[in-house]
Write an enzyme that holds these catalytic residues in place. Sequence first.
Site, PDB file in Angstrom:
ATOM      1  N   HIS A   5      42.353  47.807  46.625  1.00  0.00           N
ATOM      2  CA  HIS A   5      41.390  46.783  47.041  1.00  0.00           C
ATOM      3  C   HIS A   5      41.895  45.936  48.203  1.00  0.00           C
ATOM      4  CE1 HIS A   5      39.064  47.963  43.625  1.00  0.00           C
ATOM      5  NE2 HIS A   5      40.016  47.614  42.780  1.00  0.00           N
ATOM      6  N   ARG A  38      35.259  43.437  44.452  1.00  0.00           N
ATOM      7  CA  ARG A  38      33.793  43.556  44.439  1.00  0.00           C
ATOM      8  C   ARG A  38      33.184  43.576  45.835  1.00  0.00           C
ATOM      9  NH1 ARG A  38      31.378  39.715  39.899  1.00  0.00           N
ATOM     10  NH2 ARG A  38      29.542  40.912  40.451  1.00  0.00           N
ATOM     11  N   PRO A  46      35.287  31.547  43.827  1.00  0.00           N
ATOM     12  CA  PRO A  46      36.117  30.457  44.359  1.00  0.00           C
ATOM     13  C   PRO A  46      35.241  29.297  44.850  1.00  0.00           C
ATOM     14  CG  PRO A  46      36.602  32.539  45.446  1.00  0.00           C
ATOM     15  CD  PRO A  46      35.416  32.773  44.590  1.00  0.00           C
ATOM     16  N   GLU A  47      35.653  28.095  44.537  1.00  0.00           N
ATOM     17  CA  GLU A  47      34.937  26.919  45.033  1.00  0.00           C
ATOM     18  C   GLU A  47      35.776  26.242  46.118  1.00  0.00           C
ATOM     19  OE1 GLU A  47      32.353  24.530  43.117  1.00  0.00           O
ATOM     20  OE2 GLU A  47      32.137  25.671  41.273  1.00  0.00           O
ATOM     21  N   LYS A  54      13.927  11.943  46.954  1.00  0.00           N
ATOM     22  CA  LYS A  54      14.012  13.279  46.343  1.00  0.00           C
ATOM     23  C   LYS A  54      13.666  13.211  44.858  1.00  0.00           C
ATOM     24  CE  LYS A  54      17.345  16.175  48.874  1.00  0.00           C
ATOM     25  NZ  LYS A  54      16.392  17.140  49.439  1.00  0.00           N
TER      26      LYS A  54
END
Length: 294
Positions: A105, A124, A2-3, A167
């Site tokens: 789960h 997981r 998930p973002e 950078k």
Amino acid sequence: MPELPEVETVRRGLEPAMEGARFDKVDVHRGDLRWPLPKDFAQRLRGKTVTGLGRRAKYLLADLSSGDVLLMHLGMSGSFHVFRNAGGDKPLGRYHHERARHATHDHVVFHMSSGAIVTFNDPRRFGFMKIVARGKLDAEPLLRRLGPEPLGKGFDAGMLARACKGKKTSLKAALSDQIVVAGLGNIYVCEALHRARLSPKRAAATIATRKGEANDRAERLVDGIKAVLNDAIKAGGSSLRDHKRTDGDLGLFQHHFRVYDREGARCPTPGCPGTIKRVLQNGRSTFYCPVCQK
Ligand SMILES: [Zn+2]
């Protein structure tokens, strides 16, 4: 994984079930998530009210009436599911049937005073929950080094340019660095760079003048980051409504990406004859259009 937009969508889905509600009962079926849950986990939540449900990068933060904060992270495969309490005449019906397949789960279950049952499901077990005292949140190692929120008011071209000044690393690497900007993962870095028409291989320093002031590239990049995240949250919001109508599931959703995972496809930029290319940067796939991203 998930973002940020998925986590924000989950937050918005959990808000009506949890905000202002009390934990009536907390079931812990498995305490060995990425890190073990504290022994007194259920006890510290029971009877406490969620006074606010916020988000920082990919962390959900539930403020509790006790002065603690419940910190939650979805990890790789975590999801929350909201069920209405049966409460007499409303049978759970196929909700129950649906989730029975995955119930092994369901590691943590919150029974809220709002009548909602919130389950945390994670096959997981890379996700986690942690209780931190509000006063110690600034010192929390998971949050301490996070850079600005990309959708926060303070995040603008000037701020990003200052962070990238001097950078020599690539823009892709700089944007993936949680100190530069918090919560952007591989997918949305690729998508934002495409919208900004900037090459992921370009040196990060080139979005700033020598003094560290923002140039046009920095402006485009910030616009691209905000637009791609907002669009994804909007798309998540609509899939969330669909889900609610069907099975009350606040799981993940699919987006239509412009470049991510689209190697060999035509570039979607209007008038661009380019083809999406995949390259490896720091061991991770980058998708971009070599024609319109310079
Ligand atoms: Zn293109």
